[in-house]
Design a protein around this motif. Structure first.
Motif, PDB file in Angstrom:
ATOM      1  N   TRP A 170       0.821  -1.207   0.000  1.00 12.01           N
ATOM      2  CA  TRP A 170       0.000   0.000   0.000  1.00 12.01           C
ATOM      3  C   TRP A 170       0.857   1.260   0.000  1.00 12.01           C
ATOM      4  CZ3 TRP A 170      -0.208   3.901   3.610  1.00 12.01           C
ATOM      5  CH2 TRP A 170       0.465   3.677   4.805  1.00 12.01           C
ATOM      6  N   GLY A 171       2.089   1.175   0.494  1.00  8.82           N
ATOM      7  CA  GLY A 171       2.970   2.332   0.516  1.00  8.82           C
ATOM      8  C   GLY A 171       3.310   2.826  -0.875  1.00  8.82           C
ATOM      9  N   TRP A 172       3.421   1.905  -1.838  1.00  8.67           N
ATOM     10  CA  TRP A 172       3.688   2.299  -3.221  1.00  8.67           C
ATOM     11  C   TRP A 172       2.487   3.022  -3.810  1.00  8.67           C
ATOM     12  CZ3 TRP A 172       8.322   2.737  -4.866  1.00  8.67           C
ATOM     13  CH2 TRP A 172       9.320   1.909  -4.359  1.00  8.67           C
ATOM     14  N   TYR A 173       1.290   2.534  -3.488  1.00  5.09           N
ATOM     15  CA  TYR A 173       0.080   3.217  -3.939  1.00  5.09           C
ATOM     16  C   TYR A 173       0.034   4.635  -3.352  1.00  5.09           C
ATOM     17  CZ  TYR A 173      -1.835  -1.239  -5.581  1.00  5.09           C
ATOM     18  OH  TYR A 173      -2.046  -2.419  -6.245  1.00  5.09           O
ATOM     19  N   LEU A 174       0.364   4.740  -2.069  1.00  3.01           N
ATOM     20  CA  LEU A 174       0.341   6.037  -1.396  1.00  3.01           C
ATOM     21  C   LEU A 174       1.397   6.978  -1.971  1.00  3.01           C
ATOM     22  CD1 LEU A 174      -0.831   7.847   0.827  1.00  3.01           C
ATOM     23  CD2 LEU A 174       0.860   6.860   2.391  1.00  3.01           C
ATOM     24  N   SER A 175       2.612   6.478  -2.175  1.00  6.44           N
ATOM     25  CA  SER A 175       3.669   7.351  -2.706  1.00  6.44           C
ATOM     26  C   SER A 175       3.327   7.834  -4.111  1.00  6.44           C
ATOM     27  CB  SER A 175       5.027   6.648  -2.683  1.00  6.44           C
ATOM     28  OG  SER A 175       5.030   5.530  -3.534  1.00  6.44           O
ATOM     29  N   SER A 176       2.751   6.967  -4.914  1.00 11.64           N
ATOM     30  CA  SER A 176       2.327   7.347  -6.257  1.00 11.64           C
ATOM     31  C   SER A 176       1.262   8.441  -6.193  1.00 11.64           C
ATOM     32  CB  SER A 176       1.783   6.111  -6.972  1.00 11.64           C
ATOM     33  OG  SER A 176       1.198   6.439  -8.183  1.00 11.64           O
ATOM     34  N   ALA A 177       0.308   8.293  -5.294  1.00 11.65           N
ATOM     35  CA  ALA A 177      -0.763   9.282  -5.150  1.00 11.65           C
ATOM     36  C   ALA A 177      -0.224  10.610  -4.625  1.00 11.65           C
ATOM     37  CB  ALA A 177      -1.840   8.744  -4.222  1.00 11.65           C
ATOM     38  N   ILE A 178       0.712  10.556  -3.701  1.00 10.91           N
ATOM     39  CA  ILE A 178       1.290  11.790  -3.155  1.00 10.91           C
ATOM     40  C   ILE A 178       2.050  12.538  -4.244  1.00 10.91           C
ATOM     41  CG2 ILE A 178       3.038  12.698  -1.569  1.00 10.91           C
ATOM     42  CD1 ILE A 178       2.075  10.555   0.452  1.00 10.91           C
ATOM     43  N   ILE A 179       2.761  11.805  -5.102  1.00  7.77           N
ATOM     44  CA  ILE A 179       3.464  12.456  -6.214  1.00  7.77           C
ATOM     45  C   ILE A 179       2.455  13.143  -7.132  1.00  7.77           C
ATOM     46  CG2 ILE A 179       4.782  12.005  -8.322  1.00  7.77           C
ATOM     47  CD1 ILE A 179       6.388   9.953  -6.635  1.00  7.77           C
ATOM     48  N   ASP A 180       1.348  12.463  -7.466  1.00 12.83           N
ATOM     49  CA  ASP A 180       0.307  13.086  -8.285  1.00 12.83           C
ATOM     50  C   ASP A 180      -0.231  14.346  -7.617  1.00 12.83           C
ATOM     51  OD1 ASP A 180       0.548  11.047 -10.090  1.00 12.83           O
ATOM     52  OD2 ASP A 180      -1.447  10.215  -9.768  1.00 12.83           O
ATOM     53  N   LEU A 181      -0.485  14.256  -6.321  1.00  7.51           N
ATOM     54  CA  LEU A 181      -1.029  15.384  -5.569  1.00  7.51           C
ATOM     55  C   LEU A 181      -0.063  16.565  -5.571  1.00  7.51           C
ATOM     56  CD1 LEU A 181      -3.473  16.246  -3.837  1.00  7.51           C
ATOM     57  CD2 LEU A 181      -2.259  15.335  -1.862  1.00  7.51           C
ATOM     58  N   LEU A 182       1.213  16.295  -5.326  1.00  5.77           N
ATOM     59  CA  LEU A 182       2.208  17.368  -5.306  1.00  5.77           C
ATOM     60  C   LEU A 182       2.385  18.010  -6.684  1.00  5.77           C
ATOM     61  CD1 LEU A 182       4.912  15.837  -2.942  1.00  5.77           C
ATOM     62  CD2 LEU A 182       3.277  17.666  -2.422  1.00  5.77           C
ATOM     63  N   ILE A 183       2.403  17.190  -7.726  1.00  6.35           N
ATOM     64  CA  ILE A 183       2.509  17.731  -9.084  1.00  6.35           C
ATOM     65  C   ILE A 183       1.284  18.590  -9.388  1.00  6.35           C
ATOM     66  CG2 ILE A 183       2.498  17.155 -11.549  1.00  6.35           C
ATOM     67  CD1 ILE A 183       4.251  14.724 -10.845  1.00  6.35           C
ATOM     68  N   GLY A 184       0.102  18.117  -9.003  1.00  8.74           N
ATOM     69  CA  GLY A 184      -1.119  18.882  -9.230  1.00  8.74           C
ATOM     70  C   GLY A 184      -1.090  20.222  -8.519  1.00  8.74           C
ATOM     71  N   ILE A 185      -0.653  20.230  -7.274  1.00  8.92           N
ATOM     72  CA  ILE A 185      -0.551  21.484  -6.515  1.00  8.92           C
ATOM     73  C   ILE A 185       0.446  22.421  -7.182  1.00  8.92           C
ATOM     74  CG2 ILE A 185       0.226  22.493  -4.328  1.00  8.92           C
ATOM     75  CD1 ILE A 185      -0.964  19.952  -2.955  1.00  8.92           C
ATOM     76  N   PHE A 186       1.608  21.893  -7.572  1.00 15.68           N
ATOM     77  CA  PHE A 186       2.643  22.689  -8.237  1.00 15.68           C
ATOM     78  C   PHE A 186       2.120  23.311  -9.521  1.00 15.68           C
ATOM     79  CE2 PHE A 186       5.900  22.649 -11.592  1.00 15.68           C
ATOM     80  CZ  PHE A 186       6.730  23.665 -11.127  1.00 15.68           C
ATOM     81  N   LEU A 187       1.446  22.508 -10.345  1.00 16.80           N
ATOM     82  CA  LEU A 187       0.964  23.001 -11.633  1.00 16.80           C
ATOM     83  C   LEU A 187      -0.155  24.028 -11.479  1.00 16.80           C
ATOM     84  CD1 LEU A 187       0.957  19.711 -13.752  1.00 16.80           C
ATOM     85  CD2 LEU A 187       2.603  21.588 -13.848  1.00 16.80           C
ATOM     86  N   VAL A 188      -1.040  23.818 -10.515  1.00 17.24           N
ATOM     87  CA  VAL A 188      -2.117  24.778 -10.285  1.00 17.24           C
ATOM     88  C   VAL A 188      -1.553  26.097  -9.753  1.00 17.24           C
ATOM     89  CG1 VAL A 188      -4.147  25.259  -8.848  1.00 17.24           C
ATOM     90  CG2 VAL A 188      -3.934  23.053  -9.992  1.00 17.24           C
ATOM     91  N   ALA A 189      -0.557  26.019  -8.881  1.00 17.69           N
ATOM     92  CA  ALA A 189       0.015  27.221  -8.265  1.00 17.69           C
ATOM     93  C   ALA A 189       0.892  28.025  -9.222  1.00 17.69           C
ATOM     94  CB  ALA A 189       0.831  26.837  -7.029  1.00 17.69           C
ATOM     95  N   SER A 190       1.456  27.389 -10.240  1.00 18.28           N
ATOM     96  CA  SER A 190       2.376  28.073 -11.165  1.00 18.28           C
ATOM     97  C   SER A 190       1.969  27.852 -12.618  1.00 18.28           C
ATOM     98  CB  SER A 190       3.794  27.538 -10.956  1.00 18.28           C
ATOM     99  OG  SER A 190       4.181  27.602  -9.627  1.00 18.28           O
ATOM    100  N   PRO A 191       0.875  28.460 -13.072  1.00 21.62           N
ATOM    101  CA  PRO A 191       0.411  28.185 -14.439  1.00 21.62           C
ATOM    102  C   PRO A 191       1.403  28.607 -15.523  1.00 21.62           C
ATOM    103  CG  PRO A 191      -0.967  29.862 -13.393  1.00 21.62           C
ATOM    104  CD  PRO A 191      -0.017  29.365 -12.358  1.00 21.62           C
ATOM    105  N   GLU A 192       2.122  29.707 -15.323  1.00 26.70           N
ATOM    106  CA  GLU A 192       3.078  30.145 -16.344  1.00 26.70           C
ATOM    107  C   GLU A 192       4.217  29.137 -16.483  1.00 26.70           C
ATOM    108  OE1 GLU A 192       2.705  32.143 -13.475  1.00 26.70           O
ATOM    109  OE2 GLU A 192       0.989  33.219 -14.279  1.00 26.70           O
ATOM    110  N   LEU A 193       4.748  28.731 -15.351  1.00 24.47           N
ATOM    111  CA  LEU A 193       5.835  27.759 -15.368  1.00 24.47           C
ATOM    112  C   LEU A 193       5.338  26.403 -15.862  1.00 24.47           C
ATOM    113  CD1 LEU A 193       8.778  27.136 -14.780  1.00 24.47           C
ATOM    114  CD2 LEU A 193       8.134  26.638 -12.416  1.00 24.47           C
TER     115      LEU A 193
END
Length: 180
Positions: A65-88
């Protein structure tokens, strides 16, 4: 798997969302790169959030389950990054998409081997689709400057493959759930 897998339907929901996004990309190949960036950013955030819910809900039931969680956290962090920095995010979108698809494809290969270990009969299809997502990601990395339309089509193909993969995983998990 000795106990029932809860929340198997989240994988089904993710698969449907991936396929819906792929269809939207195919239907609007000339859509603004800004729109694609925003839609993908929000989608990444939602994908990560639902993946975290699935992983935490099944932490006592899934061996990895840790691999599932780490994969989801990476998606979540990328999503936050992309939403916060649309130009970049627009400047690096091709690379972010490619590496995300690459990671998700390799993660899908791991999930497919988990399905095999749990005795799911159709694990090979999941493996093939995850490998296909990896190949599309490599294609994006090879031609990132080919333009938004090419990236959109390649991302659409990869999302379609991964959406089908997630749906297959959901039905395999549902079968395992019913066996309990």
């Amino acid at each position: 798997m000795n106990s029932a897998v809860r929340n198997w339907w989240l994988s089904l929901l993710l698969g449907v969302l991936y396929i819906a996004l792929a269809i939207w990309l195919f239907a609007n190949p000339l859509a603004s790169y800004v729109a694609i960036s925003i839609v993908f950013s929000v989608f990444m955030f939602l994908s990560g959030l639902s993946g975290v819910i699935f992983a935490l809900g099944n932490r006592h039931l899934l061996a990895n389950w840790g691999w599932y969680l780490s994969s989801a956290i990476i998606d979540l962090l990328i999503g936050i990054f992309l939403v916060a920095s649309p130009e970049l995010s627009m400047a690096v979108l091709s690379y972010v998409l490619a590496f995300w698809l690459l990671f998700r494809g390799f993660s899908g290969i791991g999930h497919a081997t988990d399905l095999r270990r749990y005795g799911a009969p159709n694990w090979g299809w999941s493996l093939a689709l995850a490998i296909l997502a990896v190949l599309f990601a490599i294609g994006i990395l090879m031609v990132p400057a080919a333009g938004a339309a090419t990236v959109v089509v390649m991302v659409g193909c990869a999302l379609l493959a991964f959406g089908i993969f997630r749906i297959l995983v959901a039905f395999e998990l549902k079968k395992l759930h019913k066996l309990q």
